[in-house]
Design a protein around this motif. Structure first.
Motif, mmCIF file in Angstrom:
data_model
loop_
_atom_site.group_PDB
_atom_site.id
_atom_site.type_symbol
_atom_site.label_atom_id
_atom_site.label_comp_id
_atom_site.label_asym_id
_atom_site.label_seq_id
_atom_site.Cartn_x
_atom_site.Cartn_y
_atom_site.Cartn_z
ATOM 1 N N LEU A 160 0.837 -1.195 0.000
ATOM 2 C CA LEU A 160 0.000 0.000 0.000
ATOM 3 C C LEU A 160 0.874 1.249 0.000
ATOM 4 C CD1 LEU A 160 -2.702 -1.023 2.650
ATOM 5 C CD2 LEU A 160 -2.805 -1.276 0.155
ATOM 6 N N ASP A 161 0.294 2.369 -0.424
ATOM 7 C CA ASP A 161 1.035 3.628 -0.366
ATOM 8 C C ASP A 161 1.008 4.175 1.062
ATOM 9 O OD1 ASP A 161 -1.034 6.192 -0.313
ATOM 10 O OD2 ASP A 161 -1.923 4.364 -1.117
ATOM 11 N N GLY A 162 1.576 5.329 1.289
ATOM 12 C CA GLY A 162 1.717 5.869 2.626
ATOM 13 C C GLY A 162 0.413 6.169 3.333
ATOM 14 N N SER A 163 -0.675 6.343 2.582
ATOM 15 C CA SER A 163 -1.972 6.591 3.210
ATOM 16 C C SER A 163 -2.554 5.333 3.836
ATOM 17 C CB SER A 163 -2.966 7.138 2.173
ATOM 18 O OG SER A 163 -3.359 6.122 1.259
ATOM 19 N N LEU A 164 -2.035 4.169 3.442
ATOM 20 C CA LEU A 164 -2.538 2.862 3.860
ATOM 21 C C LEU A 164 -4.011 2.681 3.502
ATOM 22 C CD1 LEU A 164 -0.800 2.186 7.314
ATOM 23 C CD2 LEU A 164 -0.143 1.395 5.024
ATOM 24 N N CYS A 165 -4.456 3.333 2.446
ATOM 25 C CA CYS A 165 -5.819 3.109 1.948
ATOM 26 C C CYS A 165 -5.873 1.771 1.233
ATOM 27 C CB CYS A 165 -6.235 4.227 0.997
ATOM 28 S SG CYS A 165 -6.705 5.754 1.804
ATOM 29 N N TYR A 166 -6.725 0.884 1.715
ATOM 30 C CA TYR A 166 -6.860 -0.462 1.137
ATOM 31 C C TYR A 166 -8.198 -0.539 0.410
ATOM 32 C CZ TYR A 166 -6.486 -5.616 1.096
ATOM 33 O OH TYR A 166 -6.400 -6.950 0.735
ATOM 34 N N SER A 167 -8.357 0.332 -0.569
ATOM 35 C CA SER A 167 -9.576 0.424 -1.372
ATOM 36 C C SER A 167 -9.209 1.173 -2.641
ATOM 37 C CB SER A 167 -10.681 1.156 -0.595
ATOM 38 O OG SER A 167 -10.213 2.385 -0.069
ATOM 39 N N SER A 168 -10.118 1.215 -3.595
ATOM 40 C CA SER A 168 -9.777 1.787 -4.887
ATOM 41 C C SER A 168 -9.435 3.263 -4.797
ATOM 42 C CB SER A 168 -10.929 1.614 -5.874
ATOM 43 O OG SER A 168 -10.593 2.171 -7.140
ATOM 44 N N ALA A 169 -8.365 3.645 -5.478
ATOM 45 C CA ALA A 169 -8.032 5.053 -5.635
ATOM 46 C C ALA A 169 -8.910 5.658 -6.729
ATOM 47 C CB ALA A 169 -6.554 5.205 -5.992
ATOM 48 N N LEU A 170 -8.917 6.975 -6.796
ATOM 49 C CA LEU A 170 -9.651 7.700 -7.827
ATOM 50 C C LEU A 170 -8.643 8.590 -8.544
ATOM 51 C CD1 LEU A 170 -12.378 8.443 -9.133
ATOM 52 C CD2 LEU A 170 -12.659 10.182 -7.351
ATOM 53 N N PHE A 171 -8.234 8.158 -9.733
ATOM 54 C CA PHE A 171 -7.164 8.827 -10.475
ATOM 55 C C PHE A 171 -7.699 9.982 -11.310
ATOM 56 C CE2 PHE A 171 -5.571 4.550 -9.708
ATOM 57 C CZ PHE A 171 -4.251 4.778 -9.349
ATOM 58 N N ASP A 172 -6.810 10.889 -11.633
ATOM 59 C CA ASP A 172 -7.077 11.865 -12.679
ATOM 60 C C ASP A 172 -7.144 11.080 -13.987
ATOM 61 O OD1 ASP A 172 -6.935 13.706 -14.743
ATOM 62 O OD2 ASP A 172 -5.344 14.900 -13.825
ATOM 63 N N PRO A 173 -8.293 11.072 -14.677
ATOM 64 C CA PRO A 173 -8.419 10.242 -15.888
ATOM 65 C C PRO A 173 -7.387 10.558 -16.963
ATOM 66 C CG PRO A 173 -10.563 11.068 -15.182
ATOM 67 C CD PRO A 173 -9.537 11.797 -14.369
ATOM 68 N N THR A 174 -6.838 11.751 -16.962
ATOM 69 C CA THR A 174 -5.851 12.119 -17.983
ATOM 70 C C THR A 174 -4.438 11.669 -17.612
ATOM 71 O OG1 THR A 174 -5.375 14.296 -17.010
ATOM 72 C CG2 THR A 174 -7.241 14.152 -18.537
ATOM 73 N N ALA A 175 -4.264 11.157 -16.381
ATOM 74 C CA ALA A 175 -2.917 10.763 -15.935
ATOM 75 C C ALA A 175 -2.958 9.472 -15.134
ATOM 76 C CB ALA A 175 -2.300 11.893 -15.117
ATOM 77 N N MET A 176 -3.832 8.546 -15.525
ATOM 78 C CA MET A 176 -4.030 7.345 -14.713
ATOM 79 C C MET A 176 -2.766 6.494 -14.598
ATOM 80 S SD MET A 176 -7.020 4.444 -14.925
ATOM 81 C CE MET A 176 -8.291 5.645 -14.620
ATOM 82 N N GLN A 177 -1.964 6.448 -15.628
ATOM 83 C CA GLN A 177 -0.777 5.605 -15.603
ATOM 84 C C GLN A 177 0.390 6.245 -14.864
ATOM 85 O OE1 GLN A 177 -0.895 2.461 -16.875
ATOM 86 N NE2 GLN A 177 -3.054 2.899 -17.267
ATOM 87 N N THR A 178 0.332 7.546 -14.650
ATOM 88 C CA THR A 178 1.496 8.235 -14.092
ATOM 89 C C THR A 178 1.235 8.920 -12.759
ATOM 90 O OG1 THR A 178 0.934 10.226 -15.379
ATOM 91 C CG2 THR A 178 2.465 8.635 -16.388
ATOM 92 N N GLU A 179 -0.008 9.165 -12.406
ATOM 93 C CA GLU A 179 -0.293 9.894 -11.177
ATOM 94 C C GLU A 179 0.125 9.091 -9.948
ATOM 95 O OE1 GLU A 179 -3.850 12.660 -9.435
ATOM 96 O OE2 GLU A 179 -4.450 10.721 -10.237
ATOM 97 N N ASP A 180 0.661 9.778 -8.965
ATOM 98 C CA ASP A 180 1.050 9.157 -7.715
ATOM 99 C C ASP A 180 -0.161 8.508 -7.049
ATOM 100 O OD1 ASP A 180 2.946 8.904 -5.320
ATOM 101 O OD2 ASP A 180 1.266 10.036 -4.469
#
Length: 417
Positions: A160-180
């Motif tokens: 998991l990332d530093g937030s420890l969120c264990y559920s789906s993230a919500l990406f910027d649709p224009t940067a889904m492959q690169t957004e942190d």
């Protein structure tokens, strides 16, 4: 990822150490072989079945490849145990796939038609039923939650990332492959808090604490948060994270079943991220009645829920699955139609806002699995064996395939009176 299984390793996994045998298993294996080979011949995959004499049979129309190393074991497990056997055969190394997620995505996309309709009508006679001991009653729920969430906080921190969120993230649709990933997880939480109106002095109830990220973010808005969980491991780390964030005076986290929330409790907002999946379909009416009861006038409920098609939900609601057996005992996914029906029949709540973002979950899971595999040695150092690593990889890629194929979805859902 290819992992060679040892028999010594499998001795600690009794259901994997013994291959189904006997007359019934032999007949089932023959049927499974015919159904499997007939199905893959129609699919854009490549399946190589290795024979004991060194030759092999190749099936399919090209695409992600699967290799069956031990066909006798593979078909014995598949025939006797269905999809549970399919997953168990992967755990033992009876079959492998270089692009596991890609291969499983093709299968998930065709899941309703892999078995002929005439045989699907007989599924209730052959598929295993959910054990009564796994139902999410008050007595069982803590053990069900502990089976997964109390494995080890250190384990979850490996992917998991530093937030420890264990559920789906919500990406910027224009940067889904690169957004942190952390940025996308923050967007998910903040959006839900926005939709249910969390601000200064909001009385917020969170059902399912996770590791505290939503509670922290809500408290930073000035809300007063009560969060309940059944995970001892999550409780301890969430409390520590809340204290380190400097918001302990605004957050109270309890080890408590949602059914034990007081009758006279009242909250301006209720949030629950990917917790409904652990409730169990028999308990959905009670779950939503409690949400309805604790919501103050003018309040809103915000859910993030993994969803499946309604017809498949109805067909599988009593089925014991590989995910139930190895990952989430007692878990079951609702459909939007089921949520609408239950809330209409048992509550005054109605859906007023929905956001679907299943393809974001596929990307979230892809990143989790990549991080998990990159931390192989660290996971082994935590005391988990190679079978566990293989199981977790299969779980993450099996889940990713569900979202990538469109078979599964995830939504943020707002309910109001």
């Amino acid at each position: 990822m290819t992992i060679t299984q040892s028999r010594a390793d499998l001795r600690t996994w009794p259901d994997l150490a013994t291959v189904p045998s006997g007359a019934r298993a032999a007949v089932s294996a023959v049927v499974a072989r015919r159904l499997f080979t007939g199905a893959v011949r129609r699919l854009p995959v490549t399946v190589r079945i290795e024979r004991s004499d060194g030759s092999s049979q190749v099936l399919g129309q090209g695409g992600p490849a699967m290799t069956v190393h031990r066909p006798e074991e593979f078909f014995a497990r598949l025939g006797r145990l269905g999809l549970i056997g399919f997953g168990e055969a992967y755990l033992t190394g009876a079959w492998d796939a270089e692009d596991l997620g890609g291969f499983l995505t093709v299968l998930c996309a065709e899941l309703p038609t892999l078995v002929p309709p005439a045989l699907q009508r007989a599924r209730a006679l052959v598929v295993p039923r959910s054990p009564h001991t796994l139902r999410s009653t008050r007595d069982n729920s803590r053990d069900n939650i502990a089976h997964h969430y109390d494995l080890s906080n250190d384990l979850f921190e490996t992917f998991l990332d530093g937030s420890l969120c264990y559920s789906s993230a919500l990406f910027d649709p224009t940067a889904m492959q690169t957004e942190d990933l952390g940025t996308a997880q923050a967007r998910k939480v903040e959006r839900l808090l926005d939709r249910i109106g969390v601000g200064p002095e909001t009385r917020l109830l969170e059902i399912g604490t996770g590791w505290g990220e939503l509670a922290i973010r809500a408290a930073r808005r000035g809300a007063r948060v009560r969060s309940v969980t059944l995970s001892v491991e999550q409780l301890e780390l969430a409390r520590r994270r809340v204290a380190e964030a400097g918001v302990a005076d605004r957050v109270d986290i309890e080890l408590r079943d949602y059914r034990a929330i007081e009758e006279d409790a009242a909250y301006d907002a209720v949030a629950s991220i990917e917790m409904i999946e652990a409730v169990g379909h028999e308990f959905w009416p009670e779950y939503f009645r409690i949400l309805d009861r604790v919501l103050a006038p003018g309040g809103r409920v915000g859910l993030q829920a993994i969803l499946m098609p309604h017809d498949r939900m109805l067909a599988t609601r009593n089925t014991h699955t590989w995910i139930n057996k190895y990952i989430f005992p007692g878990g079951f996914l609702p459909s939007v139609e089921a949520i609408e029906e239950v809330t209409r029949r048992h509550t005054t709540l109605r859906i007023t806002d929905r956001l679907s973002f299943g393809h974001h979950y596929a990307e979230t899971l892809r990143r989790w699995d990549a991080a998990f595999r990159a931390n192989h040695d660290r996971v082994v150092g935590l005391g988990f064996d190679e079978t566990f690593l293989r199981m977790w990889h299969f779980y993450l890629e099996y889940s990713r395939a569900g979202f990538a194929s469109g078979y599964l979805d995830v939504e943020q859902i707002v309910l109001e009176r």
